[in-house]
Structure formats: C-alpha cells, structure tokens
Design an enzyme around this catalytic site. Structure first.
Site, PDB file in Angstrom:
ATOM      1  CB  SER A  19      -0.784   0.014   1.246  1.00  0.00           C
ATOM      2  OG  SER A  19      -1.820  -1.041   1.128  1.00  0.00           O
ATOM      3  CG  ASP A  22     -17.084   0.538   6.235  1.00  0.00           C
ATOM      4  OD1 ASP A  22     -16.786   1.338   5.524  1.00  0.00           O
ATOM      5  OD2 ASP A  22     -17.917  -0.561   6.069  1.00  0.00           O
ATOM      6  CE1 TYR A  57      -7.206   5.805 -11.043  1.00  0.00           C
ATOM      7  CE2 TYR A  57      -8.186   7.837 -11.284  1.00  0.00           C
ATOM      8  CZ  TYR A  57      -7.879   6.796 -10.588  1.00  0.00           C
ATOM      9  OH  TYR A  57      -7.154   7.008  -9.124  1.00  0.00           O
ATOM     10  CE  LYS A 115      -7.993   8.633  -6.363  1.00  0.00           C
ATOM     11  NZ  LYS A 115      -7.982   8.343  -5.027  1.00  0.00           N
ATOM     12  CG  LEU A 134      -4.340  -5.481  -2.542  1.00  0.00           C
ATOM     13  CD1 LEU A 134      -5.085  -5.478  -1.006  1.00  0.00           C
ATOM     14  CD2 LEU A 134      -4.702  -6.608  -3.218  1.00  0.00           C
TER      15      LEU A 134
END
Ligand code: 0WD
Length: 271
Positions: free
Chosen positions: A19, A65, A156, A163, A195
């Site tokens: 990450s 979460d 994307y 974004k 990931l």
C-alpha cells in the site's frame, strides 16, 4: 532527532506492505513519528494490516469502515485516548465496485457512483472534521489522488470523476481548516503497483505510458511517493495548503506525447 520526533498521527489505508500508505508510514516511522492505524473491520483484515505494520511498533490499531460516521468517530475517540492530540492524518483510501470501475464512465451505475464517491471522497470530509477536533495546535492532513481526476486517462473511468471531486474537496477543506492552522493537501502519484492498482487495469501498460511520455522517461518509485507524502505531512511543508503535489516524474506537465512522439518520427524517417 527526526523530523517527526514528538509528532503523533493516524494512518488510514494500509491494506498490506504494498500500500502507498505503507510507503509513507515507513518514512514517517524512520523520522520518529508515533503512529496509529485503522483497518477495515474483520479479523482477516486486522491480521493483514497488523502483519504489515508490526515492524514499526504501532501505538494503536482500530477498525474503521469509512462508510460509517460512527466508525470514524470511534477511531478518532481511540486516537484521543492514546495520543491526546494529533499532528497529522494520512487518508489513503479509495474504492469503486469492480464492474463500475472497469466499465466506460458513461455506463457507471447510480449505486456504484454513490458508493465510490462515499468511500473515496466523502470519507476525507468526515475524517478531516474528526481529525481537526484533535488538532488544537494545527496539523497536516494528506490524501492520495491521481491525474485521472484532472484529465482523461483511459481505463480510470469512474475513479477519475471521484478524484476530481477529491481534489476539489482538498481545496475547500484547506479553506475551512486554514484558520485553525490545519493544512490539507494531496499527493498525486504516478502508478504504483498495489491491490487497488490491480483493480484499475493493466499496470505494466500504464507504467509504460510514463516511461514513454514523462519528462524523466520513467515511472515514479513507491519510495519517492513515500518521501513526498512524508514531506507534505511534515513541518517542512508548513506554508503549503490546498495543493495537489504531482509526484509523477513530470507526466502531468506534458501537453503532447513529447519524447515518444519524437521517437516515432525518427522511426518513421528511418523506415
Ligand atoms: O497507482 C496507484 N496505486 C495510485 C493510487 C496512484 C495514485 C493514487 N492512488 C490512491 C488510490 O486511489 C487510493 O486513494 O492511493 C490511495 C491508496 O491506494 P493504494 O495504496 O494503491 O491501494 P491499497 O493498498 O489497496 O489501499 C486502499 C485501501 C483499501 O485496501 P483494499 O485493498 O483492502 O480495498 O483503502 C481502504 C482499504 O484498506 N479502504 C477502506 N478503508 C476504510 N473503509 C474502505 C472503507 N470502506 N474501502 C477501502
């Protein structure tokens, strides 16, 4: 004395040691930061994150979460118990349902759009609000973005629109929190194999695009992204807010394929 000696911060978004949040964490830890982390609820997730962060001796690991305001509130309540106050927060979180992420944007579903915006954008707003309560002496909040929110990067899709909203959120949050001496910025990173990146598409193809077009003729390294994230979180960046810092070997500065085009022309002349 490290740059972060005596500084305390929360990191949201370490999934494993690939990450981007981990790359930034390594730099922060090396500079002496005291760090707390969140993980997605569930034992499996907790184990995965714990395995990644164990080497740096985390002060706190709590479930969160970001779709749930009560989870965010509970995570920052724990941070208050552990640290008292915070100096910085890293938000390195994004999600979109795979079918909506893979589809051309024109086919994005209403539910997929809402979910992607909720996790990838609104979470920053809620996190910033809770973090600010623990920053009486000012602080620094950093999120992760991508150039696909500024210009079309084929593939994307829905995440590009998220974004764009995230980039705008950075600026509005910087305005709202500026009077409290809280800075809000984003690192716009070139492609890093993680990931989340594997869900977006063919990583090697995207990385090749940077090698062909970026002024530096290569893609960025995860270590470089880590350093830049650490920089924005640090006092070295104390005059910077509302900024989208491109860490992409200059790719964002190009208005044409540049070197790649010149090479194609040379090839044409040679044929
Ligand atoms: O090339 C890249 N990898 C780039 C990533 C280039 C430029 C920007 N970014 C951004 C991403 O869009 C994201 O905002 O960097 C951020 C971090 O992404 P990453 O490091 O590439 O990906 P990853 O290691 O998968 O971390 C994202 C994490 C999730 O991981 P998983 O794989 O478990 O979905 O976001 C977290 C989770 O840990 N996450 C959540 N956290 C709390 N609540 C949630 C949620 N609902 N959903 C995802």
């Amino acid at each position: 004395m490290g740059l972060f000696s005596g500084k305390k911060g929360m990191i949201l978004g370490v999934a494993n040691d690939y990450s981007i949040a981990w790359s930034i964490t390594e730099k922060l830890a090396a500079e002496g930061a005291e760090l707390g982390f969140t993980h997605l609820p569930g034992e499996k997730m907790e184990r995965r994150v714990r395995k990644a962060i164990d080497p740096i001796g985390p002060k706190l690991l709590v479930p969160c979460d970001v779709q749930k305001d009560e989870d965010i509130a509970a995570a920052f309540a724990k941070a208050k118990e552990t640290f008292g106050t915070l100096d910085f927060v890293l938000h390195s979180i994004a999600f979109a349902p795979i079918e909506d992420l893979k589809a051309p944007f024109v086919r994005a579903s209403r539910d997929g759009f809402k979910l992607a915006m909720d996790i990838s954008v609104y979470s920053l707003v809620s996190v910033a609000r809770h973090a600010a309560e623990l920053m009486p002496n000012g602080g620094s909040i950093v999120t992760m973005t991508y150039y696909g929110g500024e210009k079309v990067v084929p593939g994307y899709n829905l995440m590009g629109v998220c974004k764009a909203a995230l980039d705008a959120s950075v600026k509005y949050l910087a305005y709202d929190l500026g009077p409290k001496n809280i800075r809000v910025n984003a690192v716009s990173a070139g492609p890093v194999k993680t990931l989340a990146a594997s869900a977006v598409g063919d990583f090697d193809k995207l990385s090749g695009l940077y090698e062909a077009i970026a002024p530096m003729q290569r893609n960025v390294t995860r270590e470089e992204v880590g350093s830049s994230g650490m920089f924005l979180l640090s006092d070295l960046a104390r005059g910077i807010s509302g900024e989208i810092l491109h860490v992409d070997c200059g790719y964002h500065a190009m208005g044409s394929p540049g070197h790649a085009f010149e090479k194609a022309l040379e090839q044409q002349a040679a044929d």
